[in-house]
Write a protein that holds these residues in place. Structure first.
Motif, PDB file in Angstrom:
ATOM      1  N   UNK A 358       0.792  -1.235   0.000  1.00 38.63           N
ATOM      2  CA  UNK A 358       0.000   0.000   0.000  1.00 38.63           C
ATOM      3  C   UNK A 358       0.824   1.284   0.000  1.00 38.63           C
ATOM      4  N   UNK A 359       2.114   1.182   0.077  1.00 38.72           N
ATOM      5  CA  UNK A 359       2.937   2.372  -0.021  1.00 38.72           C
ATOM      6  C   UNK A 359       3.338   2.970   1.315  1.00 38.72           C
ATOM      7  N   UNK A 360       4.160   4.015   1.222  1.00 39.46           N
ATOM      8  CA  UNK A 360       4.725   4.653   2.413  1.00 39.46           C
ATOM      9  C   UNK A 360       3.660   5.272   3.311  1.00 39.46           C
ATOM     10  N   UNK A 361       2.630   5.868   2.706  1.00 34.32           N
ATOM     11  CA  UNK A 361       1.598   6.544   3.499  1.00 34.32           C
ATOM     12  C   UNK A 361       0.882   5.557   4.418  1.00 34.32           C
ATOM     13  N   UNK A 362       0.679   4.316   3.944  1.00 33.81           N
ATOM     14  CA  UNK A 362       0.006   3.310   4.761  1.00 33.81           C
ATOM     15  C   UNK A 362       0.841   2.947   5.985  1.00 33.81           C
ATOM     16  N   UNK A 363       2.157   2.943   5.817  1.00 36.97           N
ATOM     17  CA  UNK A 363       3.043   2.648   6.949  1.00 36.97           C
ATOM     18  C   UNK A 363       2.932   3.752   7.995  1.00 36.97           C
ATOM     19  N   UNK A 364       2.938   4.996   7.544  1.00 39.38           N
ATOM     20  CA  UNK A 364       2.813   6.114   8.493  1.00 39.38           C
ATOM     21  C   UNK A 364       1.443   6.115   9.172  1.00 39.38           C
TER      22      UNK A 364
END
Length: 626
Positions: A358-364
């Motif tokens: 899901x990308x970096x934003x999902x991790x944050x």
């Protein structure tokens, strides 16, 4: 054979090295008055900062465990290096050439054992990184690519590849001059009937670094199906590598942890990399062991975990193993003063998988959905019971009530007790009562704040010194005055020195320090008082050996002033206050003696006492007027 390092060179290295900069590689420091900084002590576990650094003097002191010394002693204590090794490391750091007496400097064969091991790990890390760029590492390259890591990412984190075969690294290190005893001590090799062979073969290699960034071990991930070993194979316990004291990624994360007052604990090497690359630079991971007490000590120092804020976020998989890990973490929760949370991805993905899907934003955003650790622990514990039956709900209440009772915020406890009652379908008063009973039960461990002298060796028969009670107002005034004359003697005028000299301290320790100050000041004719470090060293040499730690403490405690003018007024005021206290005490003694003296039977003695009282009163009024 190497000779002794010249004394002038040692002094030069010590004076040129910024002790604050060195200490901040291990401890987060905050200003604590003019020229003073404080943080959590790296030598013992504590909840409030008592470790002070004075760059002006080049010294540190902990008021909790009484550890003190200069930058050389600091490195020796934390890194377990010899005096010579430490001076050589500091000299290399500032680019200073050392000179030796009765011999030459150490060559490669004479470098300390620890430094040789560090050098071997550095060479091995470079070897593994070079191997990752070869054709033989195609499987390792594919593994990294499938997890969203570029070659640049691998280079940034020093990821490497151990080629298949038995002795590639062994031959490489032998060619660099390392003998078998040294190689065995690194933990990078195993021993068989035919001798030593590479421990890591056909695996993806993650270098594990210490707080200072030096490679101290490796984690190796299995790549091939024919590999019969465990999924992850780490360096065994060595002189350098202690898994209970190591956090992967701490070298990169430490400054951001201190800046953001946040640490995110993940479970694997690739999870740390994914977190950092996704914009969460505070992530670290344990290395093949549960997050425990030694890890907490490291994290708390960088968090400045003194109760004024900060957060610790655990990210666990949503499976049973992850829940078990979270409950173990909750057992250690009380050692943090910062708030503790759990962030679990609903579908059970770890940070590396989440970033890839899901990308970096999902991790944050995973961190934004964090829940308090105690709430997670309550819900995880409830899952062990059949809540469809009354008996199961009651057993669940008995198991979860102690968790609610451990919530440090007492205003939250009743709210969570009521919430727990709703989750369990039980009456609120019954659950609240169970929590209150659990809260009153004695805990296995209680925090005690004590000041104890350093432990003596068994053969040392030096009597222990009874230190002044810091709660005694009179003794506190004496200590404050001693702090002034030890730290800022140059701010005192002739009148202040006369008053200080005339003072009689109430405690033997203060008397000994007072007498040493007067003797050194008088003997030096005032010449040494502007030389901060020399002055403190002279005082330390003038007191009994068992009081040198106390003198170090006097030199380190921050004075309550934010500028030079305030410091000047404070110094004069403290000496005047101490002298005024002595006048009051002497007046009380004279009045008591006067009451026992008959004016008719002992007229001369009575008049003499009266005159002394009058003189003291005049002194006191003059002091107040000034």
């Amino acid at each position: 054979m190497a000779g002794l390092i010249r004394r002038e060179d040692i002094d030069e290295v010590r004076s040129r090295t910024d002790i604050r900069e060195i200490v901040e590689g291990y401890v987060t420091l905050k200003p604590a008055g003019i020229g003073s900084y404080k943080g959590l002590c790296p030598f013992h576990d504590e909840r409030t900062p008592s470790f002070h650094v004075r760059p002006q003097y080049g010294t540190y002191h902990c008021f909790g465990c009484d550890e003190s010394g200069d930058v050389i002693a600091f490195i020796m204590s934390l890194e377990h290096t010899t005096f010579t090794e430490t001076v050589e490391r500091l000299a290399a750091r500032i680019g200073y050439e050392l000179h030796y007496e009765q011999g030459s400097g150490p060559d490669r064969e004479q470098v300390g054992r620890r430094q040789r091991l560090l050098d071997a790990h550095k060479v091995a890390a470079e070897f593994f990184q070079a191997q990752l760029r070869t054709k033989g590492a195609a499987t390792a390259q594919q593994y990294l690519g499938e997890r969203g890591f570029t070659p640049q990412d691998a280079q940034e984190y020093g990821v490497g590849y151990a080629p298949q075969g038995w002795d590639h690294l062994l031959k490489h290190l032998r060619s660099r001059g390392y003998n078998d005893d040294e190689l065995e001590a690194t933990g990078m090799f195993s021993a068989g009937n035919r001798g030593m062979y590479d421990r890591f073969r056909g695996r993806l290699i993650f270098p594990i670094r210490g707080i200072g960034g030096e490679v101290i071990g490796f984690g190796a991930r299995k790549l091939y199906d024919e590999d019969q070993g465990p999924k992850y194979l780490n360096t065994p316990e060595t002189q350098l590598y202690k898994k209970s004291q190591v956090l992967y990624g701490i070298d990169k994360a430490k400054r951001q942890i201190a800046k953001r007052r946040q640490v995110v604990v993940v479970e694997g090497y690739t999870d740390v990399m994914s977190m950092h690359l996704a914009g969460v630079p505070t992530a670290v991971a344990t290395c093949g062991t549960a997050f425990g007490a030694e890890h907490i000590k490291i994290v708390r120092r960088f968090l400045s975990d003194d109760g004024s804020g900060g957060e610790v976020v655990f990210t666990f998989d949503g499976d049973a193993a992850g829940q078990k890990a979270a409950l173990r973490a909750f057992d250690e929760d009380q050692k943090f003063m910062a708030q503790t949370f759990v962030a679990v991805e609903p579908n059970g993905m770890d940070p590396c998988e989440l970033r890839l899907a899901r990308g970096d934003a999902a991790v944050r955003s995973l961190l934004e959905a964090k829940r308090p650790l105690f709430e997670f622990a309550i819900r995880a514990t409830m899952k062990n019971y059949d809540l469809a039956t009354l008996e199961g709900r009651v057993r669940a209440m008995r198991a979860t009530a102690p968790i609610v009772a451990q919530i440090r915020d007492t205003t939250l406890r009743p709210a969570y007790a009521r919430q727990l009652a709703g989750w369990l379908g039980l009456e609120v008063p019954d659950v609240v009562n169970a929590v209150e009973i659990a809260a009153r039960a004695p805990r296995n461990e209680r925090q005690r704040i004590t000041y104890e002298p350093a432990a003596q060796e068994p053969e040392d028969r030096t009597p222990r010194v009874s230190l002044p009670d810091p709660r005694d107002p009179m003794l506190r005034t004496e200590r404050e005055a001693l702090e002034v004359v030890v730290q800022v003697p140059h701010l005192l005028g002739e009148a202040e020195w006369e008053r200080f000299t005339a003072v009689e301290c109430a405690h033997p320790v203060h008397t000994a320090v007072h007498d040493a100050v007067v003797a050194v000041y008088s003997g030096a004719g005032g010449e040494a008082i502007h030389q901060g470090r020399a002055w403190v060293e002279a005082l330390s040499a003038a007191v009994p050996e068992q009081l040198r730690g106390y003198v170090a403490g006097l030199s380190m405690r921050a004075l309550p002033a934010s500028n030079d003018n305030q410091l000047q007024r404070y110094a004069s005021g403290v000496i005047a206050h101490l002298f005024d206290r002595q006048i009051h005490r002497r007046q009380a003694d004279l009045r008591a003696e006067l009451e026992r003296t008959h004016s008719r039977e002992q007229p001369e003695q009575y008049q003499a006492l009266s005159r002394q009282l009058l003189e003291l009163e005049m002194q006191r009024r003059k002091l107040q007027a000034q």
